[in-house]
Design a protein around this motif. Structure first.
Motif, mmCIF file in Angstrom:
data_model
loop_
_atom_site.group_PDB
_atom_site.id
_atom_site.type_symbol
_atom_site.label_atom_id
_atom_site.label_comp_id
_atom_site.label_asym_id
_atom_site.label_seq_id
_atom_site.Cartn_x
_atom_site.Cartn_y
_atom_site.Cartn_z
ATOM 1 N N MET A 1 37.866 46.124 41.410
ATOM 2 C CA MET A 1 38.764 45.313 40.405
ATOM 3 C C MET A 1 38.172 44.566 39.642
ATOM 4 S SD MET A 1 41.318 42.202 41.999
ATOM 5 C CE MET A 1 42.277 43.289 43.224
ATOM 6 N N SER A 2 38.773 44.398 38.117
ATOM 7 C CA SER A 2 37.895 43.721 37.160
ATOM 8 C C SER A 2 37.810 42.241 37.540
ATOM 9 C CB SER A 2 38.709 43.915 35.953
ATOM 10 O OG SER A 2 39.961 43.506 35.833
ATOM 11 N N ILE A 3 36.772 41.463 36.453
ATOM 12 C CA ILE A 3 36.747 40.161 36.638
ATOM 13 C C ILE A 3 38.091 39.600 36.064
ATOM 14 C CG2 ILE A 3 35.830 38.041 35.436
ATOM 15 C CD1 ILE A 3 33.211 39.954 35.331
ATOM 16 N N ALA A 4 38.766 40.289 35.166
ATOM 17 C CA ALA A 4 40.147 39.668 34.749
ATOM 18 C C ALA A 4 40.988 39.363 35.946
ATOM 19 C CB ALA A 4 40.725 40.407 33.445
ATOM 20 N N ASN A 5 41.221 40.643 36.672
ATOM 21 C CA ASN A 5 42.097 40.796 37.679
ATOM 22 C C ASN A 5 41.920 39.658 38.828
ATOM 23 O OD1 ASN A 5 43.931 43.045 36.676
ATOM 24 N ND2 ASN A 5 42.591 44.358 37.594
ATOM 25 N N ASP A 6 40.461 39.549 39.129
ATOM 26 C CA ASP A 6 39.914 38.482 40.034
ATOM 27 C C ASP A 6 40.390 37.082 39.552
ATOM 28 O OD1 ASP A 6 38.713 40.440 41.664
ATOM 29 O OD2 ASP A 6 36.815 40.123 40.552
ATOM 30 N N ILE A 7 40.346 36.790 38.150
ATOM 31 C CA ILE A 7 41.038 35.417 37.753
ATOM 32 C C ILE A 7 42.419 35.488 37.861
ATOM 33 C CG2 ILE A 7 41.127 34.135 35.800
ATOM 34 C CD1 ILE A 7 38.419 35.259 34.872
ATOM 35 N N ARG A 8 42.938 36.448 37.597
ATOM 36 C CA ARG A 8 44.459 36.368 37.584
ATOM 37 C C ARG A 8 45.033 36.048 39.285
ATOM 38 N NH1 ARG A 8 45.515 41.243 35.916
ATOM 39 N NH2 ARG A 8 45.207 40.502 33.610
ATOM 40 N N THR A 9 44.239 36.849 39.963
ATOM 41 C CA THR A 9 44.771 36.667 41.680
ATOM 42 C C THR A 9 44.352 35.219 41.883
ATOM 43 O OG1 THR A 9 44.036 39.104 41.889
ATOM 44 C CG2 THR A 9 44.274 37.581 43.738
ATOM 45 N N ALA A 10 43.233 34.748 41.630
ATOM 46 C CA ALA A 10 42.962 33.276 41.802
ATOM 47 C C ALA A 10 43.953 32.243 41.621
ATOM 48 C CB ALA A 10 41.484 33.100 41.401
ATOM 49 N N PHE A 11 44.477 32.647 40.334
ATOM 50 C CA PHE A 11 45.561 31.211 39.952
ATOM 51 C C PHE A 11 46.656 31.748 40.231
ATOM 52 C CE2 PHE A 11 42.233 30.719 36.497
ATOM 53 C CZ PHE A 11 42.401 29.285 36.747
ATOM 54 N N SER A 12 47.162 33.114 40.924
ATOM 55 C CA SER A 12 48.463 33.337 41.232
ATOM 56 C C SER A 12 48.605 32.965 42.915
ATOM 57 C CB SER A 12 48.838 34.982 41.272
ATOM 58 O OG SER A 12 47.795 35.801 41.878
ATOM 59 N N LYS A 13 47.658 32.798 43.417
ATOM 60 C CA LYS A 13 47.678 32.389 44.929
ATOM 61 C C LYS A 13 48.322 31.006 45.037
ATOM 62 C CE LYS A 13 43.891 35.362 46.894
ATOM 63 N NZ LYS A 13 42.492 35.328 47.422
ATOM 64 N N ARG A 14 48.932 30.843 46.153
ATOM 65 C CA ARG A 14 49.407 29.476 46.354
ATOM 66 C C ARG A 14 48.304 28.632 47.563
ATOM 67 N NH1 ARG A 14 54.740 27.991 45.744
ATOM 68 N NH2 ARG A 14 54.483 26.807 47.713
ATOM 69 N N ASP A 15 48.328 27.560 47.327
ATOM 70 C CA ASP A 15 47.313 26.798 48.095
ATOM 71 C C ASP A 15 45.938 27.323 47.756
ATOM 72 O OD1 ASP A 15 49.354 25.437 49.573
ATOM 73 O OD2 ASP A 15 49.415 27.290 51.043
ATOM 74 N N ASN A 16 45.661 27.088 46.611
ATOM 75 C CA ASN A 16 44.194 27.442 46.189
ATOM 76 C C ASN A 16 43.889 26.671 44.853
ATOM 77 O OD1 ASN A 16 41.936 29.450 46.220
ATOM 78 N ND2 ASN A 16 42.727 30.511 44.353
#
Length: 299
Positions: A1-16
């Motif tokens: 998974m790319s860094i961009a996808n990791d960042i997108r995932t971090a901001f899409s998670k609730r309670d994070n």
């Protein structure tokens, strides 16, 4: 998974929220490094980034601040020195984890935002009312006021919680918070008086935030309301509504005490939690159980 996808995932998670605050600071730090480098290559000017910084940092001149109200928040994500951002992020992670564990993500974000605003307001007042600073226009940036608010909130919430410090050993966080405040007071006559004054504004906010919360008043509710509005605007999701008896009504809120305070769990729940502690220790509790235990302690 790319860094961009990791960042997108971090901001899409609730309670994070804690990880999102940390990541935002890192991304802005990297962004300014790249901006400074590119502008220097193109113009040979090492200060080519200053016009951008001035639009994001808090000005000490009230008239200028009125034209840039967004700086009350944006300044709290800007760093230029590695050690500056490192110490801020470490403190935010250590103390923010405690606040998040006991009060949840929304109140952690509220603390960060309100701490930034309190620090900026005290800074502007000091640079316009105190003769020693009145004729010294400046700008303010850095997450220190927000982080100090989180530190004082954690220390007010859990004063006897201990951190193990290298070469010192276990130290109660109320003493860590006291040292932070004293160092800020001592630093006012040093090379960064504006920053130290902002720290004190954040510290006062963090202390008052917890005291008011324990008294049944949540100072963070306006921040949470604005956050909810921005989320609905960004996602296009309307408020959740339910139909009862053929009429559409707003979904009832979860049971909460008056004025946004801390809901008190039932005694049966507390007894079960205490039994679990006696069997397996405090660390076996879930985040929700720890929050219930804290709320019960405010009775």
């Amino acid at each position: 998974m790319s860094i961009a996808n990791d960042i997108r995932t971090a901001f899409s998670k609730r309670d994070n929220a804690l990880n999102q605050l940390l990541l935002l600071n890192v991304l802005v730090f990297i962004g300014f490094i790249l901006l400074r480098t590119v502008l220097f290559i193109l113009t040979k000017d090492r200060n080519g980034h200053l016009p951008v910084l001035e639009w994001l940092a808090v000005p000490s001149v009230p008239g200028t601040l009125l034209t840039r109200p967004w700086t009350l928040l944006t300044y709290s994500f800007i760093h230029f020195e590695f050690l500056h951002i490192l110490f801020n992020l470490l403190n935010l992670y250590w103390f923010g984890s405690l606040v998040r564990e006991y009060l949840g993500d929304r109140r952690l974000v509220s603390l960060y935002v309100l701490g930034a605003c309190a620090g900026a307001i005290l800074y502007v007042l000091a640079f316009n009312l105190i003769p020693a600073f009145r004729d010294s226009p400046a700008i303010l940036y850095g997450a220190s006021a927000s982080v100090t608010a989180v530190i004082l909130a954690a220390a007010t919430l859990l004063p006897d919680y201990t951190f193990s410090i290298i070469l010192i050993g276990p130290v109660r966080i109320k003493y860590i918070a006291a040292v932070v405040v004293l160092l800020s007071i001592a630093g006012i006559n040093g090379g960064n008086p504006g920053g130290e004054i902002a720290h004190l504004g954040g510290a006062l906010l963090g202390f008052l935030f917890i005291k008011q919360l324990q008294a049944g008043r949540d100072l963070g509710r306006p921040v949470q309301a604005v956050g909810d509005w921005v989320t609905r605007l960004a996602t296009g999701r309307p408020n959740l509504r339910v139909t009862r008896g053929g009429a559409a009504t707003a979904a009832p809120a979860a049971a909460a005490p008056k004025k946004g305070g801390l809901a008190k769990p039932e005694q049966d729940e507390i007894d079960l939690i205490l039994d679990k502690i006696s069997r397996s220790g405090y660390e076996s509790l879930s985040k929700d159980e720890k929050q219930k235990l804290f709320r019960a302690s405010q009775r």
